[in-house]
Write an enzyme that holds these catalytic residues in place. Sequence first.
Site, PDB file in Angstrom:
ATOM      1  CB  SER A 199      68.815  28.216  41.084  1.00 25.43           C
ATOM      2  OG  SER A 199      68.077  27.288  41.846  1.00 25.43           O
ATOM      3  CD  GLU A 317      61.845  29.712  37.653  1.00 24.77           C
ATOM      4  OE1 GLU A 317      62.663  28.761  37.637  1.00 24.77           O
ATOM      5  OE2 GLU A 317      62.179  30.897  37.475  1.00 24.77           O
ATOM      6  CG  HIS A 387      64.778  26.201  38.198  1.00 25.02           C
ATOM      7  ND1 HIS A 387      64.642  27.487  38.666  1.00 25.02           N
ATOM      8  CD2 HIS A 387      65.811  25.649  38.904  1.00 25.02           C
ATOM      9  CE1 HIS A 387      65.547  27.702  39.616  1.00 25.02           C
ATOM     10  NE2 HIS A 387      66.266  26.603  39.770  1.00 25.02           N
TER      11      HIS A 387
END
Length: 457
Positions: A199, A317, A387
């Site tokens: 990330s 995600e 995610h």
Amino acid sequence: MRSDSPVHRGDQATPGDDALVTVRAGTLRGRREHGLTVLRGVRYATAARFSPPVPEQPWSGVRDAVQHGGVSPQPQARPGSAGGRPEIGAQSEDCLNLTIVTPAADGARRPVIVWLHGGSYRSGAGSWDRYRTDRLAREGGVVVVSVNSRLGALGYLSAPGVSPGNLGLLDQIEALRWVRDNAAALGGDPDNVTLVGQSSGAHSIACLLGVQQARPLFRRVVLQSPPLGLGLGGAPDTGRLGERFLARLGVDPRQATLEQLLTAQQAAEKDLSGRGFTPAYGPVSGADPLPGAPGWLAACRAGAADLDVVLGTTRREMAYFLAGGPISQRVPLVGRAVENGVIGMVTWTAFTRPTLRFARLLAGAGARVFMYGIDGAASASPYRAGHCSDLPWLFGDADAWAQVPMLAGQSWDDVTGHGRALRQAWLSFAAGGGAALTAHGWAPYDGRRAAVHRFGR
């Protein structure tokens, strides 16, 4: 996770023998725990508020490295987060420290992995229990170094006369210098450092690829779910954020308490809530050490020829942020279909497409590029393949990830089993680079055809 998950108690709570490790600046007392040497709270630099980091100075005697150091001041995770509410730990501006796990500080030249956590540049810590690296160190015989650096306004505020911006990036570079200078004393190879981030940690790596002073400090990189759709911070947004932060603070930022700083940080974020999912604080182009966008692109190309890169995204995600939201709650069947469509569209726009473009840029400049995708495991969770879903495959233990919504319906055996192939791939890459992945059946990305290695099918 299901309550029948086997419990593994953290090494930090397990008594062990002292382990004395002499690094360049002095001697550290860590612990020998379950066949690994662990050093915690190892300071690599110090920094005055809103000032660049200064390398840690030599000391005499033995310095304890058995307890975690401070983490950058940060707000609590938002309620209902797919990732749950992790422990934060003791917050302190004296947060430039490392957690180091090594098979032995014995002078061997093992591969070194440096981990940069995510958290939208405003939260997280490499020292969190959920990022414990014991499995990687043990399974791969590698040295793993996890980095704590400044976050939020303390790390990324850009305000003339107050803070230049990008202090968090400067912290990361200083941490990498410390690793280069001390890897051999930790049983690692300073010439074989792989930088791994997820990330905003992966976004940081992308930034560092365009910073000339950073490139000699690592050999390979892994970018997990890089939000490259963010681009690099521009002056209009960052300037306005700095103005709102100072207006909300209302006192001298150098004299303000941490509570006042965090309150002003969050208030300024809300003032700019129209940014959507874009982090309010983050790297600023054109501020040291990050060049402007043209210079960054040129530096990325110039440093690509001797670089091995792995990068990829999860299939959903944006499910981490959107799944189970108001759309699907109000109209369960139609709403869920609409929600999934939005998740797919924003995942493509913010993550998948810009990651492909960055891969094409690097491959075209001569880097050896490999791409992957996380399909996730069968799960009762609406966040599947979202995610952060790859993080428990790599780090932590059952206790650290207990009661996390995105793992609903999975036991810890499920999690570790699904992650085995990912761990093996990262460890092989750290040891042997692109050649090791090719030997395991990966096809390199040539800039024209996206050969994506899939995990979790």
